[in-house]
Design an enzyme around this catalytic site. Structure first.
Site, PDB file in Angstrom:
ATOM      1  N   GLU A   1    -112.729  -7.553  15.919  1.00 19.61           N
ATOM      2  CA  GLU A   1    -113.438  -9.005  15.500  1.00 19.61           C
ATOM      3  C   GLU A   1    -114.918  -8.448  15.022  1.00 19.61           C
ATOM      4  O   GLU A   1    -115.514  -8.083  16.139  1.00 19.61           O
ATOM      5  CB  GLU A   1    -113.386 -10.045  16.338  1.00 19.61           C
ATOM      6  CG  GLU A   1    -113.700 -11.375  16.035  1.00 19.61           C
ATOM      7  CD  GLU A   1    -113.506 -12.419  16.986  1.00 19.61           C
ATOM      8  OE1 GLU A   1    -113.352 -11.889  18.271  1.00 19.61           O
ATOM      9  OE2 GLU A   1    -113.601 -13.442  16.674  1.00 19.61           O
ATOM     10  N   VAL A   2    -115.355  -8.320  13.751  1.00 19.91           N
ATOM     11  CA  VAL A   2    -116.741  -8.015  13.540  1.00 19.91           C
ATOM     12  C   VAL A   2    -117.472  -9.266  13.417  1.00 19.91           C
ATOM     13  O   VAL A   2    -117.132 -10.268  12.731  1.00 19.91           O
ATOM     14  CB  VAL A   2    -116.770  -7.272  12.335  1.00 19.91           C
ATOM     15  CG1 VAL A   2    -118.385  -7.106  11.905  1.00 19.91           C
ATOM     16  CG2 VAL A   2    -116.335  -5.739  12.501  1.00 19.91           C
TER      17      VAL A   2
END
Ligand code: NAI
Length: 737
Positions: free
Chosen positions: A489-490
């Site tokens: 998850e950026v």
């Protein structure tokens, strides 16, 4: 048939150019090359199957041709299976059945034709690609790392549909066919050779010529094909005696299939019928032979193709494929990622070492920094063990392992950071420490170095407050264990430079992750939707539901583990901490029941200190058992059947679904697709339900709203429907078009 594991664009009809070409060599071998000019990979479409049959028939009918070699014109793939766009476009079971029968018939022609056909397999031969190779008289595979063979249909809720399962069983035995079919795992060429599923493994440089010689020998020595078949059976992993005991007699088979069925059910809880159908088919093959099983296969395939489960799994596959191509930037936003060759990881703990391992494996230079030699040593050891494990399992060569480890170095100071392209910090979850670390590194790195935090709960904007270049700060939230969990998850803040975001996304993809980009906020996306779900499980406990009942209800609903087992795995202390962060940000709806505060005082951290909801360590019985003393700590007495399983599932699942809708409404998510992929890969939302947002579409917004309102009436404001849901129900809208 089956499986294109990467993208394939557009349905496969009306192709103007040919896919199959034949070269007739002076030595009497016709080399047939599959090369679909419209696709990056060859996939099985009606057009490819038709052209292939025509080419094979022409070779069979040509007196100057003595043998045929079948190969791919693509650089790194043989044949990736059925074209999934085509499979997904099939509306009626009868059409799927006909398509499957047709492909099986065409493959059978290869197996029973008048001249030998040798498959020269370089690159991936998956699903129908592997089935095609198995249908040939013999197969020669290259020893290239890109060459893999397998039947991954089950992962899409389907079964192989061109008799590949039975051909595997004929050569390597029923047990191997059950294993490959129900797990969908793929084989490296050497493993396939040991199992008798290919006949030779050769270097790429001389591969085609070896295949040609193989084909000529088969043509010249009529007994050679028979001796090959014998050799294959001998090569099978199971010794002859074992095979005779277990597979060649009805009682042994009964035991084998009973076990396989139980294992499949245990894994799928009946939600993924493809695995059970594979067991059924192989049972029929074992009892009644190839033709009886082959007769049934197309019907079973067809029923699965039009099933909701397959549709959801294929949607997920398409979503993941789309994410592979996605830069991670907002629509219309353009920015190029900085090249990444060198990564520094701060903190050689559990997460830091995992991040270092996937980076080194991806071919990057990695510097791992911690505060003392012992910590660095532990981190290096962890990476070494992981790489050794991969080499042992054959998923990398010893040479590749050594090269990966050589790319890694450790330090207790900040030397060697000047050239880093990305820094990932994975130090303790402490804002002041993270600030100090950011200040330290910023002074030592280039202006274009991206600084990423692996925090699990601190908003990235808060972390970036210490930075003089906050635009270069993003979140890279990995999941544990990093080498196994597929999601990254950026997190981007309002200040994040799009180039920094694109760089983090590109790095994640290099590390083999499926990457979603979310906007910054407390607990981001995946952690945020987990909190109300876990809290609801806690509420159920306070009402008298048992730990076993809650966990069993959620596993039955399709989660891989129940909420209490999950809390033990991630750490109860971490869960409670994240709960506090989200409660501070979102208020009472995120509040954990008061009784749970006692867990901290009792030092219950979960599996890591062997004090959790379940028993661990030497005192634990073999079967996973609840630690009943936790009820005393919580001052709760569980009552049998306090809450019905369907109510447990409804409450926990809808708590997560509602939060996912809130995240979408708040703009944390860029798309419903990202929300679904994140929930499935990050927190284990049941894949066959398509993710929390697909689930809303499937159930209907009005129905979800009705259920939430009813829960709100019974249990209060924590079930207040997300504003987005209310709005969608009013407008009669769906999340997906
Ligand atoms: P850990 O306690 O295993 O490792 C932290 C490491 O950081 C320790 O080895 C410590 O010596 C080192 N460290 C402390 N100060 C340092 C400094 N100034 N420079 C370099 N190293 C320093 O913790 P873990 O579990 O690896 O977590 C690290 C981060 O990852 C935390 O922010 C955590 O919230 C986050 N995270 C943890 C997950 C998990 O499941 N454990 C999942 C996702 C994120």
């Amino acid at each position: 048939m089956m499986l294109d594991q990467t993208a394939s664009s557009g349905p496969a009809s009306a192709r103007p150019v040919s896919i199959v070409k034949t070269e007739r060599r002076p030595d009497g071998v016709a080399v047939i090359t599959l090369d679909d000019p419209a696709e990056p990979l060859n996939t099985i479409t009606p057009a490819l199957a038709g052209e292939l049959t025509a080419a094979v028939d022409a070779a069979f009918g040509d007196a100057s041709v003595r043998a045929v070699v079948l190969r791919s014109g693509k650089k790194d793939s043989f044949l990736a299976g059925a074209n999934i766009d085509f499979v997904r476009s099939i509306r009626f079971a009868q059409d799927a059945e006909e398509a499957s029968r047709e492909v099986a018939r065409r493959f059978e022609r290869l197996a029973t034709g008048p001249k030998p056909v040798v498959a020269y397999v370089h690159g991936s031969a998956l699903g129908g690609g592997f089935e095609l190779a198995l249908a040939c008289t013999a197969a020669v595979a290259t020893d290239d790392p890109k060459t893999t063979l397998g039947l991954p249909e089950v992962k899409l809720g389907l079964i192989p549909a061109a008799n590949g399962l039975f051909r595997v069983a004929e050569r390597a035995g029923l047990r191997v066919a059950l294993d490959l079919g129900t797990t969908g795992r793929s084989l490296r060429p050497k493993a396939a050779l040991r199992l008798g599923l290919v006949d030779d493994v050769v270097p790429v440089t001389s591969g085609l010529e070896t295949a040609v010689r193989f084909a000529l020998r088969l043509a010249d020595e009529p007994g050679h094909a028979r001796s090959l078949a014998k050799k294959r059976r001998r090569r099978g992993v199971m010794k002859q005696l074992e095979r005779a005991l277990l597979e060649d007699n009805p009682l042994g088979r009964l035991a084998l299939f009973r076990k396989a069925r139980a294992e499949a059910l245990n894994k799928t809880h009946g939600h993924y019928p493809a695995a059970e159908r594979i067991v059924d088919l192989l049972a029929r093959f074992g009892a009644r032979g190839f033709h009886a099983a082959a007769e049934l296969e197309p019907r079973m395939f067809a029923d699965l193709v039009v099933s909701e489960t397959a549709h959801r799994l294929i949607d997920l596959f398409f979503a993941q494929t789309a994410l592979k191509k996605d830069s991670g930037l907002a629509p219309g936003e353009r920015a190029a990622a900085f090249p990444v060759e060198r990564v520094a990881v701060l903190g050689a703990g559990f997460m830091g070492a995992g991040i270092a391992a996937v980076s080194a494996r991806a071919g990057l230079e990695v510097r791992m920094k911690d505060t003392d030699d012992a910590a660095v040593g532990r981190g290096l050891r962890y990476v070494k063990d992981l790489l050794d494990g991969r080499a042992r399992r054959g998923s990398m060569t010893a040479l590749e392992r050594d090269a990966a480890f050589a790319r890694l170095s450790g330090a207790i100071d900040y030397t060697g950071l000047r050239n880093a392209d990305v820094i990932v910090e994975a130090v303790f979850e402490d804002l002041a420490l993270k600030h100090a670390v950011i200040r330290d590194v910023e002074a030592r790195v280039r202006d274009t170095c991206v600084i990423a935090s692996n925090t699990s709960s601190i908003p990235i904007a808060r972390i970036a407050e210490a930075a003089s270049r906050p635009e270069m700060v993003v979140g890279m939230h990995y999941f544990s264990p990093v080498h196994k969990m597929p999601l990254l998850e950026v997190i981007r803040t309002k200040a994040s430079d799009p180039r920094a975001v694109a760089t983090a996304v590109a790095l994640g993809k290099k590390q083999g992750k499926t990457v979603i980009v979310v906007n910054d906020g407390p607990a981001f996306y995946t952690t945020r939707i987990l909190v109300p779900y876990l809290n609801e499980a806690a509420h159920l406990l306070t009402e008298g539901a048992s730990i076993e009942a809650v966990d069993a209800a959620m596993v039955d609903w399709g989660f891989p583990v129940g909420p209490f087992q999950l809390m033990d795995e991630v750490g109860i202390d971490l869960g409670v901490h994240v709960g506090e962060v989200t409660e501070a940000a979102f208020g009472a709806r995120m509040r954990l029941p008061e009784a749970f505060a006692a867990l901290r005082a009792d030092d219950r951290k979960g599996k890591k200190n062997a004090r959790g909801f379940y028993l661990y360590g030497s005192a634990a019985p073999r079967k996973k058992s609840v630690d009943a003393t936790v009820y005393d700590v919580l001052r709760i007495a569980p009552k049998p059947n306090a809450v019905a399983a369907d109510q447990i599932a409804l409450r926990c699942a809808l708590a997560m679904v509602n939060e996912s809708l809130r995240c979408h409404g708040d703009g944390v998510l860029g798309s419903a697709r990202d929300g679904d992929v994140g929930a499935i890969l990050g927190v284990g939302f049941p894949a066959f339900r398509g993710g929390p947002l697909r689930y809303v579409d499937a159930l209907g917004t009005t129905e979800v709203l009705r259920r939430l309102r009813s829960l709100e009436q019974s249990f209060g404001a924590r079930f207040e429907p997300a504003p987005l849901l209310v709005e969608m129900a009013r407008a009669g809208k769906r999340l997906y078009g």
